[in-house]
Design a protein around this motif. Structure first.
Motif, mmCIF file in Angstrom:
data_model
loop_
_atom_site.group_PDB
_atom_site.id
_atom_site.type_symbol
_atom_site.label_atom_id
_atom_site.label_comp_id
_atom_site.label_asym_id
_atom_site.label_seq_id
_atom_site.Cartn_x
_atom_site.Cartn_y
_atom_site.Cartn_z
ATOM 1 N N PHE A 147 -5.599 -0.519 -10.884
ATOM 2 C CA PHE A 147 -4.275 -1.255 -11.442
ATOM 3 C C PHE A 147 -3.126 -0.004 -11.659
ATOM 4 O O PHE A 147 -2.011 -0.333 -12.344
ATOM 5 C CB PHE A 147 -4.435 -1.477 -12.892
ATOM 6 N N TYR A 148 -3.434 1.079 -10.978
ATOM 7 C CA TYR A 148 -2.379 2.124 -10.961
ATOM 8 C C TYR A 148 -1.069 1.758 -9.979
ATOM 9 O O TYR A 148 -0.145 1.972 -9.990
ATOM 10 C CB TYR A 148 -2.895 3.427 -10.660
ATOM 11 N N THR A 149 -1.592 0.824 -9.174
ATOM 12 C CA THR A 149 -0.277 0.156 -8.285
ATOM 13 C C THR A 149 0.466 -0.826 -8.968
ATOM 14 O O THR A 149 1.512 -1.065 -8.368
ATOM 15 C CB THR A 149 -1.033 -0.311 -7.094
ATOM 16 N N ARG A 150 0.247 -1.144 -10.174
ATOM 17 C CA ARG A 150 0.987 -2.205 -10.962
ATOM 18 C C ARG A 150 1.045 -3.270 -10.156
ATOM 19 O O ARG A 150 2.303 -3.865 -10.015
ATOM 20 C CB ARG A 150 2.259 -1.544 -11.161
ATOM 21 N N PRO A 151 0.084 -4.051 -9.758
ATOM 22 C CA PRO A 151 -0.041 -5.317 -9.277
ATOM 23 C C PRO A 151 0.694 -6.049 -10.102
ATOM 24 O O PRO A 151 0.717 -6.363 -11.287
ATOM 25 C CB PRO A 151 -1.286 -5.503 -9.230
ATOM 26 N N ARG A 152 1.497 -7.041 -9.276
ATOM 27 C CA ARG A 152 2.261 -8.478 -9.774
ATOM 28 C C ARG A 152 1.422 -9.509 -9.520
ATOM 29 O O ARG A 152 2.195 -10.538 -10.152
ATOM 30 C CB ARG A 152 3.702 -8.209 -9.356
ATOM 31 N N SER A 153 0.677 -9.659 -8.616
ATOM 32 C CA SER A 153 0.176 -10.879 -8.409
ATOM 33 C C SER A 153 -1.592 -10.535 -7.778
ATOM 34 O O SER A 153 -1.908 -9.605 -7.754
ATOM 35 C CB SER A 153 0.704 -11.359 -7.008
ATOM 36 N N ILE A 154 -2.213 -11.641 -7.635
ATOM 37 C CA ILE A 154 -3.690 -11.518 -7.136
ATOM 38 C C ILE A 154 -3.587 -10.892 -5.704
ATOM 39 O O ILE A 154 -4.381 -10.020 -5.631
ATOM 40 C CB ILE A 154 -4.256 -13.057 -7.128
ATOM 41 N N GLU A 155 -2.413 -11.216 -5.143
ATOM 42 C CA GLU A 155 -2.263 -10.767 -3.717
ATOM 43 C C GLU A 155 -2.271 -9.397 -3.632
ATOM 44 O O GLU A 155 -2.612 -8.685 -2.750
ATOM 45 C CB GLU A 155 -1.219 -11.449 -3.089
ATOM 46 N N ASP A 156 -1.455 -9.004 -4.665
ATOM 47 C CA ASP A 156 -1.477 -7.487 -4.759
ATOM 48 C C ASP A 156 -2.808 -6.814 -4.961
ATOM 49 O O ASP A 156 -2.793 -5.678 -4.123
ATOM 50 C CB ASP A 156 -0.298 -6.915 -5.680
ATOM 51 N N LEU A 157 -3.292 -7.145 -5.552
ATOM 52 C CA LEU A 157 -4.859 -6.762 -5.935
ATOM 53 C C LEU A 157 -5.602 -6.610 -4.796
ATOM 54 O O LEU A 157 -6.530 -5.700 -4.437
ATOM 55 C CB LEU A 157 -5.562 -7.475 -7.072
ATOM 56 N N ILE A 158 -5.527 -7.874 -4.104
ATOM 57 C CA ILE A 158 -6.327 -8.138 -2.847
ATOM 58 C C ILE A 158 -5.913 -6.867 -1.865
ATOM 59 O O ILE A 158 -6.686 -6.323 -1.221
ATOM 60 C CB ILE A 158 -6.197 -9.296 -2.336
ATOM 61 N N ASP A 159 -4.396 -6.880 -1.633
ATOM 62 C CA ASP A 159 -4.079 -5.989 -0.688
ATOM 63 C C ASP A 159 -4.373 -4.608 -1.196
ATOM 64 O O ASP A 159 -4.719 -3.550 -0.060
ATOM 65 C CB ASP A 159 -2.378 -5.976 -0.596
ATOM 66 N N VAL A 161 -7.371 -3.410 -2.188
ATOM 67 C CA VAL A 161 -8.589 -3.398 -1.895
ATOM 68 C C VAL A 161 -8.605 -3.138 -0.514
ATOM 69 O O VAL A 161 -9.166 -2.131 0.335
ATOM 70 C CB VAL A 161 -9.372 -4.481 -2.066
ATOM 71 N N VAL A 162 -7.855 -4.012 0.320
ATOM 72 C CA VAL A 162 -7.987 -3.880 1.917
ATOM 73 C C VAL A 162 -7.128 -2.876 2.290
ATOM 74 O O VAL A 162 -7.556 -2.064 3.333
ATOM 75 C CB VAL A 162 -7.039 -5.143 2.257
ATOM 76 N N ALA A 163 -6.176 -2.202 1.479
ATOM 77 C CA ALA A 163 -5.553 -0.797 1.982
ATOM 78 C C ALA A 163 -6.566 0.287 1.923
ATOM 79 O O ALA A 163 -6.648 1.073 2.805
ATOM 80 C CB ALA A 163 -4.448 -0.712 0.818
ATOM 81 N N ARG A 164 -7.509 0.154 1.155
ATOM 82 C CA ARG A 164 -8.436 1.274 0.924
ATOM 83 C C ARG A 164 -9.568 1.082 2.221
ATOM 84 O O ARG A 164 -9.857 2.327 2.849
ATOM 85 C CB ARG A 164 -9.276 1.228 -0.264
ATOM 86 N N VAL A 165 -9.685 -0.121 2.593
ATOM 87 C CA VAL A 165 -10.787 -0.381 3.809
ATOM 88 C C VAL A 165 -9.845 0.270 5.007
ATOM 89 O O VAL A 165 -10.393 1.186 5.684
ATOM 90 C CB VAL A 165 -10.952 -1.821 4.063
ATOM 91 N N LEU A 166 -8.660 -0.065 5.234
ATOM 92 C CA LEU A 166 -7.839 0.365 6.256
ATOM 93 C C LEU A 166 -7.733 1.767 6.422
ATOM 94 O O LEU A 166 -7.906 2.540 7.274
ATOM 95 C CB LEU A 166 -6.343 -0.155 6.278
ATOM 96 N N ASP A 167 -7.579 2.601 5.248
ATOM 97 C CA ASP A 167 -7.554 4.067 5.208
ATOM 98 C C ASP A 167 -9.040 4.533 5.774
ATOM 99 O O ASP A 167 -8.772 5.394 6.463
ATOM 100 C CB ASP A 167 -7.381 4.589 3.908
ATOM 101 N N HIS A 168 -10.101 3.823 5.460
ATOM 102 C CA HIS A 168 -11.329 4.463 6.003
ATOM 103 C C HIS A 168 -11.642 4.051 7.139
ATOM 104 O O HIS A 168 -12.370 4.759 8.131
ATOM 105 C CB HIS A 168 -12.716 3.857 4.890
ATOM 106 N N LEU A 169 -10.665 3.148 7.793
ATOM 107 C CA LEU A 169 -10.791 3.017 9.247
ATOM 108 C C LEU A 169 -9.736 3.614 10.092
ATOM 109 O O LEU A 169 -9.798 3.329 11.369
ATOM 110 C CB LEU A 169 -10.756 1.431 9.560
ATOM 111 N N THR A 177 0.757 0.725 -2.763
ATOM 112 C CA THR A 177 1.293 2.018 -3.087
ATOM 113 C C THR A 177 -0.037 3.059 -3.372
ATOM 114 O O THR A 177 -0.894 2.870 -3.779
ATOM 115 C CB THR A 177 1.898 1.675 -4.579
ATOM 116 N N ARG A 178 0.670 4.383 -2.735
ATOM 117 C CA ARG A 178 -0.400 5.390 -3.023
ATOM 118 C C ARG A 178 -0.107 6.110 -4.416
ATOM 119 O O ARG A 178 0.765 6.242 -4.828
ATOM 120 C CB ARG A 178 -0.456 6.401 -1.951
ATOM 121 N N TRP A 179 -1.350 6.748 -5.029
ATOM 122 C CA TRP A 179 -1.156 7.351 -6.029
ATOM 123 C C TRP A 179 -0.254 8.676 -5.819
ATOM 124 O O TRP A 179 -0.613 9.241 -4.810
ATOM 125 C CB TRP A 179 -2.329 7.633 -6.638
#
Length: 183
Positions: A147-159, A161-169, A177-179
């Motif tokens: 929640f540090y990304t200050r999500p405004r929608s469910i899509e923001d929360l999904i993104d 999680v997907v962003a962390r996967v992309l980082d690892h790939l 948003t990155r911390w």
């Protein structure tokens, strides 16, 4: 050369995460998609459609698929969401379908293997299986949006999680948003 990834979707809630990962990856890499039978049913129940992707392995029982061999080259695999049944099978080396065989190959070939369970609470058995997989070289990413990304929608929360996967790939993106350490 374009990167190549395997995405496997198994029978756990959270099909929106898999769908979003596929949407983002399809423009950046060659994606080979495997969907388990129960994942098809859960996706239908959750209202998620997986049509429109290029390389789809419709038969999870097809152990003759190219993915079942270590000679098939790809950069990594993501199992999203990863059911505890699939996680346990991979942890024990029980390769009875294309998803578990491909994950087994991914681990033995020392490729990036990300397993994303969406389950809670976690039992001692789940935790032991996750530890075993970590020791075998897998990355366990429990689907848990921040929640540090200050999500405004469910899509923001999904993104997020997907962003962390992309980082690892090692896939560049601007999904979340990155911390920065500042607020």
């Amino acid at each position: 050369m374009k990167k190549r990834f395997v995405v496997a979707v198994t029978g756990a809630s959270g099909m929106v995460y898999a769908r979003r990962l596929l949407e983002v990856l399809q423009d950046r890499a060659e994606v080979h998609l495997i969907i388990s039978d129960i994942a098809h049913k859960i996706a239908e129940y959750e209202g998620v459609d997986f049509s429109g992707f290029d390389v789809v392995y419709a038969d999870n029982a097809n152990m003759f698929a190219d993915l079942a061999s270590g000679s098939f080259r790809y950069d990594g695999m993501v199992v999203i969401p990863c059911s505890m049944k699939t996680l346990a099978a991979i942890a024990s080396g029980f390769s009875d379908n294309l998803i578990t065989r491909t994950a087994d190959v991914c681990l033995k070939e020392r490729r990036t293997c990300i397993l994303m369970p969406r389950e809670m609470p976690l039992s001692r058995i789940h935790l032991k299986n996750m530890l075993s997989l970590d020791e075998a070289g897998a990355t366990i990413m429990v689907i848990s949006p921040a929640f540090y990304t200050r999500p405004r929608s469910i899509e923001d929360l999904i993104d997020m999680v997907v962003a962390r996967v992309l980082d690892h790939l090692n896939i560049e993106h601007t999904l979340s948003t990155r911390w920065s350490g500042e607020y």
